[in-house]
Design a protein around this motif. Structure first.
Motif, PDB file in Angstrom:
ATOM      1  N   LEU A  76      63.892  90.391  40.743  1.00 42.81           N
ATOM      2  CA  LEU A  76      63.123  90.252  39.506  1.00 42.81           C
ATOM      3  C   LEU A  76      64.021  89.882  38.333  1.00 42.81           C
ATOM      4  CD1 LEU A  76      60.649  93.260  39.893  1.00 42.81           C
ATOM      5  CD2 LEU A  76      60.154  90.828  40.193  1.00 42.81           C
ATOM      6  N   VAL A  77      65.263  90.374  38.353  1.00 43.82           N
ATOM      7  CA  VAL A  77      66.229  90.002  37.307  1.00 43.82           C
ATOM      8  C   VAL A  77      66.516  88.501  37.386  1.00 43.82           C
ATOM      9  CG1 VAL A  77      68.620  90.248  36.529  1.00 43.82           C
ATOM     10  CG2 VAL A  77      67.284  92.272  37.121  1.00 43.82           C
ATOM     11  N   TYR A  78      66.758  88.010  38.590  1.00 39.86           N
ATOM     12  CA  TYR A  78      67.016  86.572  38.763  1.00 39.86           C
ATOM     13  C   TYR A  78      65.792  85.740  38.388  1.00 39.86           C
ATOM     14  CZ  TYR A  78      71.605  86.933  40.927  1.00 39.86           C
ATOM     15  OH  TYR A  78      72.942  87.143  41.143  1.00 39.86           O
ATOM     16  N   ILE A  79      64.600  86.202  38.733  1.00 37.30           N
ATOM     17  CA  ILE A  79      63.387  85.489  38.364  1.00 37.30           C
ATOM     18  C   ILE A  79      63.243  85.444  36.843  1.00 37.30           C
ATOM     19  CG2 ILE A  79      60.854  85.564  38.462  1.00 37.30           C
ATOM     20  CD1 ILE A  79      61.185  86.748  41.306  1.00 37.30           C
ATOM     21  N   GLY A  80      63.593  86.553  36.176  1.00 36.02           N
ATOM     22  CA  GLY A  80      63.577  86.575  34.721  1.00 36.02           C
ATOM     23  C   GLY A  80      64.570  85.587  34.128  1.00 36.02           C
TER      24      GLY A  80
ATOM     25  N   LEU B 180      65.396  80.231  31.422  1.00 34.85           N
ATOM     26  CA  LEU B 180      65.929  78.876  31.409  1.00 34.85           C
ATOM     27  C   LEU B 180      64.811  77.827  31.453  1.00 34.85           C
ATOM     28  CD1 LEU B 180      69.080  79.187  33.684  1.00 34.85           C
ATOM     29  CD2 LEU B 180      68.943  79.155  31.203  1.00 34.85           C
ATOM     30  N   THR B 181      63.706  78.145  32.121  1.00 39.03           N
ATOM     31  CA  THR B 181      62.556  77.240  32.098  1.00 39.03           C
ATOM     32  C   THR B 181      62.010  77.116  30.682  1.00 39.03           C
ATOM     33  OG1 THR B 181      61.971  77.990  34.329  1.00 39.03           O
ATOM     34  CG2 THR B 181      60.315  76.727  33.139  1.00 39.03           C
ATOM     35  N   SER B 182      61.862  78.244  30.009  1.00 40.13           N
ATOM     36  CA  SER B 182      61.363  78.243  28.633  1.00 40.13           C
ATOM     37  C   SER B 182      62.317  77.508  27.709  1.00 40.13           C
ATOM     38  CB  SER B 182      61.159  79.679  28.146  1.00 40.13           C
ATOM     39  OG  SER B 182      60.290  80.395  28.984  1.00 40.13           O
ATOM     40  N   ASN B 183      63.615  77.758  27.882  1.00 42.82           N
ATOM     41  CA  ASN B 183      64.631  77.125  27.040  1.00 42.82           C
ATOM     42  C   ASN B 183      64.607  75.608  27.196  1.00 42.82           C
ATOM     43  OD1 ASN B 183      67.508  76.022  26.582  1.00 42.82           O
ATOM     44  ND2 ASN B 183      67.646  78.043  25.658  1.00 42.82           N
ATOM     45  N   ALA B 184      64.581  75.150  28.447  1.00 39.12           N
ATOM     46  CA  ALA B 184      64.593  73.710  28.707  1.00 39.12           C
ATOM     47  C   ALA B 184      63.303  73.048  28.231  1.00 39.12           C
ATOM     48  CB  ALA B 184      64.801  73.456  30.206  1.00 39.12           C
TER      49      ALA B 184
ATOM     50  N   GLY C  16      77.597  75.600  37.133  1.00 38.52           N
ATOM     51  CA  GLY C  16      77.252  76.863  37.770  1.00 38.52           C
ATOM     52  C   GLY C  16      75.774  76.995  38.066  1.00 38.52           C
ATOM     53  N   GLU C  17      74.967  76.198  37.388  1.00 35.12           N
ATOM     54  CA  GLU C  17      73.523  76.250  37.620  1.00 35.12           C
ATOM     55  C   GLU C  17      73.139  75.751  39.008  1.00 35.12           C
ATOM     56  OE1 GLU C  17      71.340  75.871  33.357  1.00 35.12           O
ATOM     57  OE2 GLU C  17      72.039  73.997  34.233  1.00 35.12           O
ATOM     58  N   ILE C  18      74.108  75.185  39.734  1.00 33.24           N
ATOM     59  CA  ILE C  18      73.844  74.766  41.108  1.00 33.24           C
ATOM     60  C   ILE C  18      73.471  75.967  41.970  1.00 33.24           C
ATOM     61  CG2 ILE C  18      76.172  75.032  42.074  1.00 33.24           C
ATOM     62  CD1 ILE C  18      73.920  71.975  42.588  1.00 33.24           C
ATOM     63  N   PHE C  19      73.751  77.167  41.466  1.00 34.25           N
ATOM     64  CA  PHE C  19      73.323  78.399  42.131  1.00 34.25           C
ATOM     65  C   PHE C  19      71.824  78.380  42.420  1.00 34.25           C
ATOM     66  CE2 PHE C  19      71.110  82.399  41.418  1.00 34.25           C
ATOM     67  CZ  PHE C  19      71.653  83.206  42.396  1.00 34.25           C
ATOM     68  N   LEU C  20      71.051  77.747  41.541  1.00 35.35           N
ATOM     69  CA  LEU C  20      69.601  77.713  41.705  1.00 35.35           C
ATOM     70  C   LEU C  20      69.200  77.208  43.079  1.00 35.35           C
ATOM     71  CD1 LEU C  20      66.769  77.909  40.252  1.00 35.35           C
ATOM     72  CD2 LEU C  20      67.024  75.472  39.791  1.00 35.35           C
ATOM     73  N   PHE C  21      70.031  76.363  43.685  1.00 37.06           N
ATOM     74  CA  PHE C  21      69.644  75.741  44.950  1.00 37.06           C
ATOM     75  C   PHE C  21      69.748  76.703  46.131  1.00 37.06           C
ATOM     76  CE2 PHE C  21      69.926  72.109  42.270  1.00 37.06           C
ATOM     77  CZ  PHE C  21      68.953  71.264  42.771  1.00 37.06           C
ATOM     78  N   LEU C  22      70.229  77.913  45.901  1.00 39.28           N
ATOM     79  CA  LEU C  22      70.087  78.938  46.935  1.00 39.28           C
ATOM     80  C   LEU C  22      68.610  79.280  47.155  1.00 39.28           C
ATOM     81  CD1 LEU C  22      73.015  81.476  46.342  1.00 39.28           C
ATOM     82  CD2 LEU C  22      72.616  80.059  48.355  1.00 39.28           C
TER      83      LEU C  22
ATOM     84  N   ILE D  57      63.412  71.347  34.637  1.00 44.20           N
ATOM     85  CA  ILE D  57      62.316  72.287  34.373  1.00 44.20           C
ATOM     86  C   ILE D  57      61.485  72.507  35.635  1.00 44.20           C
ATOM     87  CG2 ILE D  57      60.235  72.691  33.005  1.00 44.20           C
ATOM     88  CD1 ILE D  57      61.510  70.951  30.812  1.00 44.20           C
ATOM     89  N   SER D  58      61.233  71.442  36.375  1.00 45.58           N
ATOM     90  CA  SER D  58      60.440  71.562  37.607  1.00 45.58           C
ATOM     91  C   SER D  58      61.100  72.520  38.593  1.00 45.58           C
ATOM     92  CB  SER D  58      60.257  70.184  38.256  1.00 45.58           C
ATOM     93  OG  SER D  58      59.528  69.318  37.437  1.00 45.58           O
ATOM     94  N   LEU D  59      62.408  72.393  38.758  1.00 41.57           N
ATOM     95  CA  LEU D  59      63.115  73.236  39.733  1.00 41.57           C
ATOM     96  C   LEU D  59      63.173  74.682  39.276  1.00 41.57           C
ATOM     97  CD1 LEU D  59      65.986  70.823  40.809  1.00 41.57           C
ATOM     98  CD2 LEU D  59      64.042  71.567  42.181  1.00 41.57           C
ATOM     99  N   TYR D  60      63.438  74.911  37.987  1.00 38.28           N
ATOM    100  CA  TYR D  60      63.461  76.288  37.499  1.00 38.28           C
ATOM    101  C   TYR D  60      62.073  76.926  37.602  1.00 38.28           C
ATOM    102  CZ  TYR D  60      68.236  76.719  35.803  1.00 38.28           C
ATOM    103  OH  TYR D  60      69.600  76.852  35.738  1.00 38.28           O
ATOM    104  N   PHE D  61      61.061  76.161  37.254  1.00 40.26           N
ATOM    105  CA  PHE D  61      59.693  76.678  37.352  1.00 40.26           C
ATOM    106  C   PHE D  61      59.331  76.967  38.805  1.00 40.26           C
ATOM    107  CE2 PHE D  61      55.077  76.051  37.733  1.00 40.26           C
ATOM    108  CZ  PHE D  61      54.627  76.955  36.777  1.00 40.26           C
TER     109      PHE D  61
END
Length: 384
Positions: free
Chosen positions: A103-107, A112-116, A214-220, A302-306
């Motif tokens: 839930l922390v990671y989802i937050g 980042l979705t909101s920011n972008a 470092g945002e490449i972490f998202l692809f996990l 934004i699509s990937l973060y969402f």
């Protein structure tokens, strides 16, 4: 007993990943998503504190991120190639620790979705649709993002393949016209390392290291969709290298045109550089190329973060269909764009200067290292 436990883990993993098995993307589509995701930062102000050595900081950040992806993220993925990172957390730490961490990671993805989204809305209303209210732009962006998310990762991957071609064309035109304009001044790069390596390294780690590489972490969260999991290392490494060299070259070019001070004080350095293009008093005002690049890159980001928010919630709550979270998540993100910051300067400063230290060091480096160590220990105990 150990065999029974292992069989139970496999069965549960199969249930959780059943939705993922329905949709797969190939290596080209994954590369396109990764490349555009990182390259979207080309329109932001990266490593300005390093002055004329900013391009060196970006290059060092790329190397650090490449090592982290290859030796940590891919190793974590190899343990559970059918699960997103939120599912791996539950396997590593049990559901009592893994679910709250998820839930922390989802937050984090939600922020980042909101920011972008807000950043994209501000930029469009500033440079293209000056009479259009920002909420209207944000609503349209999230509507398109939601529809793309509903169609699935396969459609997004095919879209990224097409957009990658246009990004290459934009980049080629931009570079050729900058050179043809004769506005490059190599002296702006001198003196190299005027104050030594310390300012460069301070800017590279953790700032350039965490953002954008470092945002490449998202692809996990997305590697389980790859149709050939054994290609995860190769695909990710190549995308980091290509996007890293592209960013390094672009900011090298920006400094040669604007100088270190000009690159530091402007909101979008790339836009300022393109504004100086003048080829025979015929080719001028190439701002639309930069804005097009910005929109393409941030659409993918934004699509990937969402999508990560939606599939993360689906994984945590063990639902069969991720689509049920799309409308609630998009609505909350739309509301949050009103409160993320008073203006572009405020939320961008927090994103680029404070978030890497406060949030991204533990979330992108600390916890993944602990997860990998825990998985190694568990694997060793099962073997013994």
């Amino acid at each position: 007993m150990l065999k029974i436990v292992n069989m139970e883990i496999v069965v549960r993993a199969g249930r959780v990943s059943k939705q993922m098995e329905k949709t797969k993307i190939d290596q080209k589509q994954m590369f396109s998503l990764m490349f555009l995701f990182i390259l979207s930062s080309i329109v932001t102000d990266l490593a300005s504190n390093a002055k004329q050595d900013a391009w060196i900081s970006i290059f060092i950040g790329m190397l650090g991120s490449l090592a982290l992806y290859f030796f940590v993220y891919c190793q974590i993925f190899n343990h559970y190639p059918t699960l997103p990172f939120t599912g791996i957390l539950a396997k590593a730490f049990s559901k009592y620790i893994g679910v709250p961490l998820s839930l922390v990671y989802i937050g984090y993805f939600f922020y980042l979705t909101s920011n972008a989204t807000r950043h994209l809305g501000d930029t469009i209303t500033t440079h293209i649709l000056s009479e259009t209210p920002i909420p209207v732009v944000n609503f349209i962006v999230l509507l398109l993002i939601s529809y793309g998310c509903y169609l699935g990762i396969e459609v997004l991957g095919r879209t990224a393949e097409i957009l990658l071609i246009w990004m290459f064309i934009f980049g080629l035109i931009g570079n050729l016209t900058v050179v043809a304009s004769g506005i490059i001044k190599i002296n702006n790069l001198q003196p190299i390392l005027e104050k030594g390596w310390l300012p460069v390294l301070k800017q590279a780690i953790p700032l350039s290291f965490s953002y954008p590489f470092g945002e490449i972490f998202l692809f996990l969260m997305f590697l389980p969709y790859l149709n050939r999991p054994e290609l995860a290392k190769k695909t990710g490494s190549i995308s980091i290298l290509f996007s890293g060299f592209s960013l390094t070259w672009t900011f090298l070019l920006i400094i040669t045109v604007l100088g270190p001070l000009g690159a530091e004080i402007t909101d979008i350095p790339l836009l300022s550089m393109v504004g100086k293009i003048n080829v025979g008093h015929i080719i001028q005002r190439m701002d639309s190329i930069v804005v097009g690049t910005f929109v393409v890159g941030f659409f993918i980001k934004i699509s990937l973060y969402f999508y990560a928010v939606v599939i993360g919630l689906t994984n945590v709550f063990k639902l069969k269909r991720y689509q049920s979270f799309i409308i609630p998540a998009a609505s909350l993100i739309f509301i949050s764009t009103f409160f993320i910051g008073k203006n572009n300067v405020e939320y961008s400063r927090f994103r680029l200067e404070k978030l890497p230290y406060m949030v991204e060091l533990p979330l992108l480096i600390g916890i993944p290292l602990i997860v990998l160590f825990t998985l190694w220990v568990r694997k060793g105990l099962r073997k013994s």
